[in-house]
Design a protein around this motif. Structure first.
Motif, PDB file in Angstrom:
ATOM      1  N   HIS A  26       0.899  -0.980  -0.058  1.00 49.38           N
ATOM      2  CA  HIS A  26      -0.049   0.096  -0.118  1.00 49.38           C
ATOM      3  C   HIS A  26       0.881   1.131  -0.041  1.00 49.38           C
ATOM      4  O   HIS A  26       1.940   1.127   0.364  1.00 49.38           O
ATOM      5  CB  HIS A  26      -0.809  -0.033   1.207  1.00 49.38           C
ATOM      6  CG  HIS A  26      -1.971  -1.065   1.142  1.00 49.38           C
ATOM      7  ND1 HIS A  26      -3.072  -1.036   0.545  1.00 49.38           N
ATOM      8  CD2 HIS A  26      -1.779  -2.381   1.994  1.00 49.38           C
ATOM      9  CE1 HIS A  26      -3.708  -2.322   0.839  1.00 49.38           C
ATOM     10  NE2 HIS A  26      -3.172  -3.076   1.700  1.00 49.38           N
ATOM     11  N   THR A  28       1.057   3.358   2.147  1.00 50.38           N
ATOM     12  CA  THR A  28       1.665   3.653   3.623  1.00 50.38           C
ATOM     13  C   THR A  28       2.971   2.795   3.736  1.00 50.38           C
ATOM     14  O   THR A  28       3.697   3.097   4.486  1.00 50.38           O
ATOM     15  CB  THR A  28       0.439   3.304   4.630  1.00 50.38           C
ATOM     16  OG1 THR A  28       0.024   2.022   4.383  1.00 50.38           O
ATOM     17  CG2 THR A  28      -0.470   4.568   4.419  1.00 50.38           C
ATOM     18  N   ASP A  29       2.615   1.549   3.183  1.00 51.24           N
ATOM     19  CA  ASP A  29       3.703   0.555   3.350  1.00 51.24           C
ATOM     20  C   ASP A  29       5.165   1.251   2.702  1.00 51.24           C
ATOM     21  O   ASP A  29       6.126   1.091   3.077  1.00 51.24           O
ATOM     22  CB  ASP A  29       3.581  -0.730   2.715  1.00 51.24           C
ATOM     23  CG  ASP A  29       2.462  -1.441   3.354  1.00 51.24           C
ATOM     24  OD1 ASP A  29       2.315  -1.468   4.489  1.00 51.24           O
ATOM     25  OD2 ASP A  29       1.730  -2.276   2.488  1.00 51.24           O
ATOM     26  N   ASP A  32       6.557   4.225   4.644  1.00 59.06           N
ATOM     27  CA  ASP A  32       7.453   3.890   5.464  1.00 59.06           C
ATOM     28  C   ASP A  32       8.564   3.193   5.547  1.00 59.06           C
ATOM     29  O   ASP A  32       9.698   3.617   6.035  1.00 59.06           O
ATOM     30  CB  ASP A  32       6.339   2.782   6.601  1.00 59.06           C
ATOM     31  CG  ASP A  32       5.254   3.159   7.012  1.00 59.06           C
ATOM     32  OD1 ASP A  32       5.097   4.460   7.437  1.00 59.06           O
ATOM     33  OD2 ASP A  32       4.485   2.391   7.571  1.00 59.06           O
ATOM     34  N   VAL A  38       3.334   9.575   3.003  1.00 57.42           N
ATOM     35  CA  VAL A  38       2.404   9.050   2.183  1.00 57.42           C
ATOM     36  C   VAL A  38       1.947   9.835   1.280  1.00 57.42           C
ATOM     37  O   VAL A  38       1.528   9.413  -0.031  1.00 57.42           O
ATOM     38  CB  VAL A  38       1.383   8.261   2.967  1.00 57.42           C
ATOM     39  CG1 VAL A  38       0.526   9.419   3.816  1.00 57.42           C
ATOM     40  CG2 VAL A  38       0.662   7.129   2.340  1.00 57.42           C
TER      41      VAL A  38
END
Length: 87
Positions: A26, A28-29, A32, A38
């Motif tokens: 995603h 967000t992955d 990170d 994001v």
């Protein structure tokens, strides 16, 4: 003969979207793993052609993918930009 090293500033929005899909990440992955926001990822994926990321940010994003076995390729005489998963 090894392919030329990919310059992260050449990263296209299509490559970015395809890379995330291939990895099953995603936004967000990726944010990170790359240490970026994001919103930066989402905004870059909406671009036409190259992403609008700063060179330092593009470097972080590309290196995050490369750390997990993805290799990016720029456009050359063989065809357009692409990527390949090395597992």
């Amino acid at each position: 003969m090894a392919p030329p090293k990919f310059d992260p500033i050449e990263l296209t929005a299509a490559q970015l979207r395809a890379a995330r899909q291939l990895m099953g990440w995603h936004a967000t992955d990726l944010a990170d793993k790359a240490g970026v926001g994001v919103a930066t990822i989402r905004r870059a994926e909406l671009c036409q052609g190259r992403t609008d990321m700063k060179p330092e940010t593009a470097e972080k994003v590309v290196r995050a993918f490369e750390k997990h076995g993805l290799r990016f390729y720029g456009a050359d005489r063989q065809g357009g930009p692409g990527l390949r998963l090395k597992r």
